[in-house]
Each structure stands twice: as C-alpha cells, then as structure tokens.
Design an enzyme around this catalytic site. Structure first.
Site, PDB file in Angstrom:
ATOM      1  N   ARG A  56      -7.827  -6.310  10.559  1.00  0.00           N
ATOM      2  CA  ARG A  56      -9.118  -7.006  10.555  1.00  0.00           C
ATOM      3  C   ARG A  56     -10.104  -6.456   9.536  1.00  0.00           C
ATOM      4  O   ARG A  56     -10.747  -7.195   8.803  1.00  0.00           O
ATOM      5  CB  ARG A  56      -9.793  -6.914  11.927  1.00  0.00           C
ATOM      6  CG  ARG A  56      -9.460  -8.020  12.857  1.00  0.00           C
ATOM      7  CD  ARG A  56      -9.497  -7.476  14.256  1.00  0.00           C
ATOM      8  NE  ARG A  56      -8.461  -6.478  14.380  1.00  0.00           N
ATOM      9  CZ  ARG A  56      -7.208  -6.755  14.706  1.00  0.00           C
ATOM     10  NH1 ARG A  56      -6.866  -7.974  15.004  1.00  0.00           N
ATOM     11  NH2 ARG A  56      -6.282  -5.813  14.763  1.00  0.00           N
ATOM     12  N   THR A  57     -10.268  -5.139   9.536  1.00  0.00           N
ATOM     13  CA  THR A  57     -11.347  -4.585   8.716  1.00  0.00           C
ATOM     14  C   THR A  57     -11.080  -4.865   7.240  1.00  0.00           C
ATOM     15  O   THR A  57     -11.944  -5.370   6.518  1.00  0.00           O
ATOM     16  CB  THR A  57     -11.506  -3.077   8.985  1.00  0.00           C
ATOM     17  OG1 THR A  57     -11.685  -2.895  10.388  1.00  0.00           O
ATOM     18  CG2 THR A  57     -12.698  -2.508   8.245  1.00  0.00           C
ATOM     19  N   LYS A  85       0.990  11.895  -5.172  1.00  0.00           N
ATOM     20  CA  LYS A  85       1.262  12.836  -6.275  1.00  0.00           C
ATOM     21  C   LYS A  85       0.363  14.061  -6.170  1.00  0.00           C
ATOM     22  O   LYS A  85       0.432  14.957  -7.009  1.00  0.00           O
ATOM     23  CB  LYS A  85       0.992  12.159  -7.620  1.00  0.00           C
ATOM     24  CG  LYS A  85       1.855  10.956  -7.911  1.00  0.00           C
ATOM     25  CD  LYS A  85       1.467  10.402  -9.290  1.00  0.00           C
ATOM     26  CE  LYS A  85       2.191   9.124  -9.598  1.00  0.00           C
ATOM     27  NZ  LYS A  85       1.666   8.510 -10.830  1.00  0.00           N
ATOM     28  N   ARG A 106     -11.121   3.569   4.226  1.00  0.00           N
ATOM     29  CA  ARG A 106     -10.766   4.071   5.567  1.00  0.00           C
ATOM     30  C   ARG A 106      -9.893   5.293   5.357  1.00  0.00           C
ATOM     31  O   ARG A 106      -8.976   5.277   4.526  1.00  0.00           O
ATOM     32  CB  ARG A 106     -10.002   3.003   6.345  1.00  0.00           C
ATOM     33  CG  ARG A 106      -9.426   3.529   7.635  1.00  0.00           C
ATOM     34  CD  ARG A 106      -8.861   2.438   8.501  1.00  0.00           C
ATOM     35  NE  ARG A 106      -9.907   1.665   9.127  1.00  0.00           N
ATOM     36  CZ  ARG A 106      -9.697   0.708  10.037  1.00  0.00           C
ATOM     37  NH1 ARG A 106      -8.467   0.424  10.413  1.00  0.00           N
ATOM     38  NH2 ARG A 106     -10.707   0.046  10.565  1.00  0.00           N
ATOM     39  N   HIS A 134     -17.368   4.157  12.771  1.00  0.00           N
ATOM     40  CA  HIS A 134     -16.860   2.889  12.228  1.00  0.00           C
ATOM     41  C   HIS A 134     -18.046   1.922  12.157  1.00  0.00           C
ATOM     42  O   HIS A 134     -18.131   0.958  12.913  1.00  0.00           O
ATOM     43  CB  HIS A 134     -15.749   2.361  13.134  1.00  0.00           C
ATOM     44  CG  HIS A 134     -14.920   1.254  12.557  1.00  0.00           C
ATOM     45  ND1 HIS A 134     -15.290   0.538  11.429  1.00  0.00           N
ATOM     46  CD2 HIS A 134     -13.731   0.726  12.962  1.00  0.00           C
ATOM     47  CE1 HIS A 134     -14.355  -0.377  11.183  1.00  0.00           C
ATOM     48  NE2 HIS A 134     -13.411  -0.272  12.100  1.00  0.00           N
TER      49      HIS A 134
END
Ligand code: NCD
Length: 309
Positions: A56-57, A85, A106, A134
């Site tokens: 969703r986000t 890396k 995120r 959030h």
C-alpha cells in the site's frame, strides 16, 4: 547544485495540527475535484527507496505522484540496489536526491530517515522506520477518521494488537494526542504493550486519558474507533513467541455485539487473521476506504513538500 530543502516528514510532529488539518482539506478537495490536480506535478520525479516490504504505502505514493502528473522511479527490494555491495544509506540517498525531486523511504532501522534527511538535497518522507514511526499512515488514518466521524476530537479510540512494535500505533497516538478530549483504550497482551516512552512522553505528558487492558470486549461499547493491527512478525527475535501471540485477537461478529452502530473499524493492513473476513461486509468496516484514502492524502503531502500549493 540545488538549494538544500528543509521540508521533510520524518515524524508526525514535524507537522502542526493546522498543517495536518490543511492537508486533510486538500485531500478532501482532491477527492471531489481530481482533474484540478492532474498536472500539478508535471515534470517532477518521486523516488521510492524501500528497504522493507510494502504494498500500500509504496504503490499509493506512486499512484499519488502519477495522478499529479509526475513520474516515479526507485526500488522495492534493497537486494536489487547497491546496498548489497556495501553502500551506506547516506551515500545512496545523496545520489538519489540528484535524480529525483522528493524521496519516500522505508527502512528497518529506527532513525534511518533522519540520517537520510541530513544527506538529501530534496525532501525526505519517512514511510516507516523499524518499529518506530509511520507518519504517512497516520495522515491516512486521520483523513479516514475525519471523513467517517466528522471530527478528530472527542473520540474514544481502541487500539488493538501489537502496540509494542506497531509503528502505525506510535504515530497515531502522537497525532491524536494533540486533539481535544481523546481517550485511548490500549488493548494488547502483556508482551505487546505500548512502549514506556510513548506512555510517558506522549500520553502522560499531554494528560491524555488511557486504559490498558487485555480484553477486546471489555470497553467495546465505548469505542468510536477500533484500530486493529497485525502482530509484527518481522520484529520478533523468537519465532515461537510470535506463533504464540499472532492470533491473540480475532475480530469477528460476536466481538461486535456491544459495539456502537457508528463504530469505525480501521486497520492499516496487511491483515493476517486479526479481522475475520465476515466483518468486511459490515458497514462499520472502513479499512479498505482507509487504504484508498492513502492516495489522496499522499497527493496532498507531495504538493505541500514540493511547495506546489
Ligand atoms: C503497516 C506498516 O508497514 O507498518 N502497513 C502499512 O504501511 N499499511 C502495518 C503493518 O505492516 O502491519
């Protein structure tokens, strides 16, 4: 080099109550007049840097930017980025901020967006940092509550499930604590209670009324909003502990017997077992509307941080 921008959204407290109310107004206007906004971000690019899973986000941010006429780039799996890396987050963000006008990220580490914002040339939006915060889910929740209840004050809000690791819970409590006459019913097993820092620094500091209970039914008749959450599997160190707690609360019809007719049932999603699908047809179930609202409030946020409005 572009001038360093100062506007970020790392914590919901980065926005004043007035700014939040304004974002909600803009989101409501977007819902009513979508076409008015369809070219506001022509020529702008939004980057999504997702070091943790999301449906969703990330997709609602991408949809938001596309609906504003902008473009999107990014990664949804850090395994495909140069992180593997050994590149630091600071370097990744420094580089990507030269490729985009705004960055949504995120990350599993609490505080990672703060580090990113120090190196970025463009606004950083925190789309979830570990079990911490959030803020854009909270904006989605606030838009939904205000649309469904017609107000953000004078509410009794039940928060149920994983209050310890649930970052949406921490941000929502922080935001709602700034509105008048809010009471929280904190429903969780003892192992998943709200962290002490949220109790002391947010609830007690602001003299917010709250009750902690193990029982989902005990205060059901008082609730205006019931916010269910998933037990956050990915934050557990011990799998057996997760398995023991994961189905602690399951909202079904029998649990709603004493609930108000105009209760608003929310869940940030994804749901696992904590809301029975038999509830989906109940007129009080608003979690899919909540997910749809995410696009509009994120459109409003992008406009604000890019200073388009
Ligand atoms: C939430 C999250 O990522 O914290 N999901 C979301 O953004 N809608 C809730 C969760 O994953 O349980």
């Amino acid at each position: 080099m572009r001038e360093k921008k100062k506007k970020n959204l790392i914590d919901i407290k980065d926005l004043s109550v007035k700014e939040i109310d304004d974002l909600i107004k803009v989101a409501n206007d977007i819902i009513e007049h979508k076409e008015k906004y369809s070219h506001k971000c022509d020529g702008k690019i939004l980057a999504t840097l997702f070091f943790e899973p999301s449906t969703r986000t990330r997709l609602s941010f991408e949809s938001a930017m596309l609906r504003l006429g902008g473009k999107v780039l990014g990664f949804s799996d850090s395994a495909s980025s140069s992180t593997t890396k050994g590149e630091t987050l600071a370097d990744t963000v420094c580089v990507v901020s030269g490729y985009a006008d705004i960055i949504v990220m995120r990350h599993p580490k609490e505080g990672a967006p703060v580090v990113a914002s120090k190196r970025s040339l463009v606004p950083i939006i925190n789309a979830g940092d570990g079990g911490h915060n959030h803020p854009t889910q909270t904006l989605t929740d606030l838009l939904t509550i205000s649309r469904e209840k017609g107000r953000l004050d004078n509410l009794t809000i039940g928060l149920c499930g994983d209050l310890k690791f649930g970052r949406t819970i921490h941000s929502l409590i922080t935001a709602m604590s700034r509105y008048k006459n809010i009471k929280f019913i904190l429903i969780s097993p003892d192992e998943l209670k709200l962290p002490e820092y949220v109790i002391t620094e947010v609830l007690e500091k602001n003299h917010i009324e709250y009750i902690e209970t193990n029982s989902m039914e005990e205060y059901m008749n008082e609730l205006d909003v019931l916010y269910m959450t998933r037990v956050q599997k990915e934050r557990f160190l011990n799998e057996a502990e997760y398995v023991r707690l994961k189905d602690y609360y399951i909202l079904d019809k029998s649990k709603l017997e004493t609930a108000k007719e105009d209760l608003c049932i929310l869940h940030p999603l994804p749901r696992v077992n904590e809301i029975s699908t038999e509830i989906d047809d109940d007129k009080r179930a608003k979690y899919f509307e909540q997910a749809y609202n995410g696009v509009y409030i994120r459109m409003a946020l992008i406009l604000k941080l890019l200073e388009v409005l």
